[in-house]
Design a protein around this motif. Structure first.
Motif, PDB file in Angstrom:
ATOM      1  N   ASP A 118       4.828 -58.621 -41.465  1.00 27.30           N
ATOM      2  CA  ASP A 118       5.862 -59.242 -42.072  1.00 27.30           C
ATOM      3  C   ASP A 118       6.004 -58.740 -43.330  1.00 27.30           C
ATOM      4  OD1 ASP A 118       6.457 -61.154 -40.117  1.00 27.30           O
ATOM      5  OD2 ASP A 118       5.278 -62.579 -40.827  1.00 27.30           O
ATOM      6  N   GLN A 119       5.966 -57.287 -43.399  1.00 25.37           N
ATOM      7  CA  GLN A 119       5.984 -56.458 -44.790  1.00 25.37           C
ATOM      8  C   GLN A 119       5.037 -56.985 -45.921  1.00 25.37           C
ATOM      9  OE1 GLN A 119      10.381 -56.656 -45.616  1.00 25.37           O
ATOM     10  NE2 GLN A 119      10.601 -54.804 -44.176  1.00 25.37           N
ATOM     11  N   GLN A 120       4.049 -57.559 -45.461  1.00 27.24           N
ATOM     12  CA  GLN A 120       2.877 -57.764 -46.372  1.00 27.24           C
ATOM     13  C   GLN A 120       1.848 -57.087 -46.138  1.00 27.24           C
ATOM     14  OE1 GLN A 120       3.175 -60.484 -49.060  1.00 27.24           O
ATOM     15  NE2 GLN A 120       5.074 -59.779 -48.943  1.00 27.24           N
ATOM     16  N   PRO A 121       0.759 -56.668 -47.056  1.00 27.13           N
ATOM     17  CA  PRO A 121      -0.608 -56.119 -46.593  1.00 27.13           C
ATOM     18  C   PRO A 121      -1.678 -56.978 -46.563  1.00 27.13           C
ATOM     19  CG  PRO A 121      -0.077 -55.993 -48.911  1.00 27.13           C
ATOM     20  CD  PRO A 121       1.124 -56.470 -48.480  1.00 27.13           C
ATOM     21  N   PHE A 178      -3.984 -48.769 -53.633  1.00 26.24           N
ATOM     22  CA  PHE A 178      -2.563 -48.848 -54.148  1.00 26.24           C
ATOM     23  C   PHE A 178      -1.636 -49.254 -52.991  1.00 26.24           C
ATOM     24  CE2 PHE A 178      -4.391 -46.261 -57.465  1.00 26.24           C
ATOM     25  CZ  PHE A 178      -3.463 -46.316 -58.493  1.00 26.24           C
ATOM     26  N   TYR A 179      -0.512 -50.260 -53.138  1.00 28.04           N
ATOM     27  CA  TYR A 179       0.452 -50.201 -52.100  1.00 28.04           C
ATOM     28  C   TYR A 179       1.638 -50.450 -52.896  1.00 28.04           C
ATOM     29  CZ  TYR A 179       2.854 -53.153 -48.378  1.00 28.04           C
ATOM     30  OH  TYR A 179       3.753 -53.602 -47.393  1.00 28.04           O
ATOM     31  N   ASN A 180       2.680 -49.695 -52.440  1.00 29.17           N
ATOM     32  CA  ASN A 180       4.068 -49.569 -53.095  1.00 29.17           C
ATOM     33  C   ASN A 180       3.846 -49.110 -54.460  1.00 29.17           C
ATOM     34  OD1 ASN A 180       5.404 -50.022 -50.752  1.00 29.17           O
ATOM     35  ND2 ASN A 180       5.731 -52.121 -51.055  1.00 29.17           N
ATOM     36  N   GLY A 181       2.788 -48.406 -54.926  1.00 27.60           N
ATOM     37  CA  GLY A 181       2.660 -47.929 -56.165  1.00 27.60           C
ATOM     38  C   GLY A 181       1.818 -48.633 -57.219  1.00 27.60           C
ATOM     39  N   LYS A 182       1.380 -49.946 -56.491  1.00 29.78           N
ATOM     40  CA  LYS A 182       0.840 -50.994 -57.287  1.00 29.78           C
ATOM     41  C   LYS A 182      -0.666 -51.199 -56.896  1.00 29.78           C
ATOM     42  CE  LYS A 182       1.104 -55.863 -58.563  1.00 29.78           C
ATOM     43  NZ  LYS A 182       1.767 -57.148 -58.493  1.00 29.78           N
ATOM     44  N   VAL A 183      -1.627 -51.249 -57.772  1.00 28.15           N
ATOM     45  CA  VAL A 183      -2.879 -51.546 -57.520  1.00 28.15           C
ATOM     46  C   VAL A 183      -3.268 -52.970 -56.791  1.00 28.15           C
ATOM     47  CG1 VAL A 183      -5.337 -51.698 -58.324  1.00 28.15           C
ATOM     48  CG2 VAL A 183      -3.838 -50.104 -59.442  1.00 28.15           C
ATOM     49  N   ASP A 204       0.339 -49.032 -45.306  1.00 30.30           N
ATOM     50  CA  ASP A 204       0.346 -47.577 -46.094  1.00 30.30           C
ATOM     51  C   ASP A 204      -0.267 -48.004 -47.489  1.00 30.30           C
ATOM     52  OD1 ASP A 204       0.764 -45.198 -46.828  1.00 30.30           O
ATOM     53  OD2 ASP A 204       2.695 -45.364 -47.165  1.00 30.30           O
ATOM     54  N   VAL A 205      -1.723 -48.099 -47.640  1.00 30.57           N
ATOM     55  CA  VAL A 205      -2.548 -48.156 -48.693  1.00 30.57           C
ATOM     56  C   VAL A 205      -3.196 -46.725 -48.970  1.00 30.57           C
ATOM     57  CG1 VAL A 205      -4.664 -49.328 -49.541  1.00 30.57           C
ATOM     58  CG2 VAL A 205      -2.937 -50.580 -48.044  1.00 30.57           C
ATOM     59  N   GLN A 206      -2.875 -46.341 -50.497  1.00 26.79           N
ATOM     60  CA  GLN A 206      -3.519 -45.125 -50.691  1.00 26.79           C
ATOM     61  C   GLN A 206      -4.670 -45.579 -51.609  1.00 26.79           C
ATOM     62  OE1 GLN A 206      -0.078 -45.521 -51.363  1.00 26.79           O
ATOM     63  NE2 GLN A 206       0.173 -44.479 -49.317  1.00 26.79           N
ATOM     64  N   LYS A 207      -5.715 -44.687 -51.872  1.00 30.49           N
ATOM     65  CA  LYS A 207      -6.820 -44.819 -52.742  1.00 30.49           C
ATOM     66  C   LYS A 207      -7.013 -43.708 -53.655  1.00 30.49           C
ATOM     67  CE  LYS A 207      -9.450 -47.274 -49.010  1.00 30.49           C
ATOM     68  NZ  LYS A 207     -10.748 -47.216 -48.231  1.00 30.49           N
ATOM     69  N   ARG A 208      -7.609 -44.169 -54.766  1.00 34.18           N
ATOM     70  CA  ARG A 208      -7.731 -43.363 -56.075  1.00 34.18           C
ATOM     71  C   ARG A 208      -9.131 -43.795 -56.641  1.00 34.18           C
ATOM     72  NH1 ARG A 208      -2.478 -42.215 -57.956  1.00 34.18           N
ATOM     73  NH2 ARG A 208      -2.695 -43.640 -59.813  1.00 34.18           N
ATOM     74  N   ASP A 209      -9.864 -42.996 -57.396  1.00 33.38           N
ATOM     75  CA  ASP A 209     -11.107 -43.236 -58.197  1.00 33.38           C
ATOM     76  C   ASP A 209     -10.579 -44.029 -59.280  1.00 33.38           C
ATOM     77  OD1 ASP A 209     -12.673 -42.081 -56.394  1.00 33.38           O
ATOM     78  OD2 ASP A 209     -13.056 -40.354 -57.485  1.00 33.38           O
ATOM     79  N   GLY A 210     -11.080 -45.107 -59.571  1.00 35.99           N
ATOM     80  CA  GLY A 210     -11.178 -45.779 -60.781  1.00 35.99           C
ATOM     81  C   GLY A 210     -12.470 -46.197 -61.261  1.00 35.99           C
ATOM     82  N   GLN A 211     -12.586 -46.890 -62.417  1.00 35.45           N
ATOM     83  CA  GLN A 211     -13.755 -47.461 -63.191  1.00 35.45           C
ATOM     84  C   GLN A 211     -13.646 -48.934 -63.683  1.00 35.45           C
ATOM     85  OE1 GLN A 211     -15.210 -45.848 -66.834  1.00 35.45           O
ATOM     86  NE2 GLN A 211     -17.085 -45.159 -65.611  1.00 35.45           N
TER      87      GLN A 211
END
Length: 216
Positions: free
Chosen positions: A48-51, A144-149, A96-103
């Protein structure tokens, strides 16, 4: 003859070709799908358009009727957990979840502050299951999902110090029992009886299990 020369001149490039202007085309990203038969813990799906994240699943094959998969899904945005049943082999949209390094930089009440190591932007997330084995300075993966962490993935293995546990009893060996131990992050895990307060141990953050003693 004159017409032929004009045609040859055009072909040689004497006459400029008309410019073709590109149109603005909106890029549409289509999420993939996964079969319910291939569910695994930690899988991200979109309902339903929710991750959501799969936190439990069970394949059921009744004596009568069709097989199905019973699951528990956690909403990344609300933190709520829902139970949902899928037909065996049913195709489910993946998020559609993207991953990026963080601390992980510091904690402020129930909020955990992370820094994107690529953009140096800060993100605040409410305390969640991932926090129990997280200590300051730990490198994580920002989701990230839709540009938001929306969440973070903690390293699968963490070396953590024991800050409280009952004293070791002489004669205890590796084959002995276990006892609770409080780690520097506040999490409580079961450790062998021979482990002492002040020691560092390796923990599997996915299961919360003690793996080994870490030699300092």
């Amino acid at each position: 003859m004159q017409a032929l020369r004009s045609t040859q001149a055009f072909r040689a490039g004497a006459a400029p070709r008309p410019q073709i202007r590109s149109r603005n085309v909106r890029l549409v990203v289509v999420n993939g799908t996964v079969s319910s038969n291939d569910f695994k813990n930690g899988l991200t799906v979109e309902i339903d358009q929710q991750p959501y994240k799969v936190i439990e699943f069970l394949h059921v094959k009744p004596g009568k009727g069709a097989a199905f998969v019973r699951s528990k899904l956690k909403n990344f945005l609300t933190g709520g957990v829902v139970e949902k049943t899928f037909r065996a082999g049913e195709q489910v949209n993946t998020a559609d979840v993207q991953k990026r390094d963080g601390q992980f930089t510091y904690q402020e009440g129930d909020e955990y502050i992370f820094m994107d190591t690529e953009t140096y932007e800060e993100t605040r997330l409410k305390k969640d299951d991932w926090a129990q084995f997280l200590k300051e300075g730990t490198t994580v993966e920002l989701l990230f999902y839709n540009g938001k962490v929306i969440s973070v993935d903690v390293p699968q293995f963490m070396d953590l110090k024991i800050v409280a546990t009952s004293p070791n009893v002489k004669g205890n060996t590796v084959s002995g029992g276990s006892k609770p131990a409080t780690l520097e992050t506040g999490a409580v895990v079961s450790v062998p009886l021979f482990i002492n307060e002040g020691e560092t141990i390796k923990v599997d953050t996915r299961t919360g299990q003690y793996l080994s003693r870490v030699n300092n």
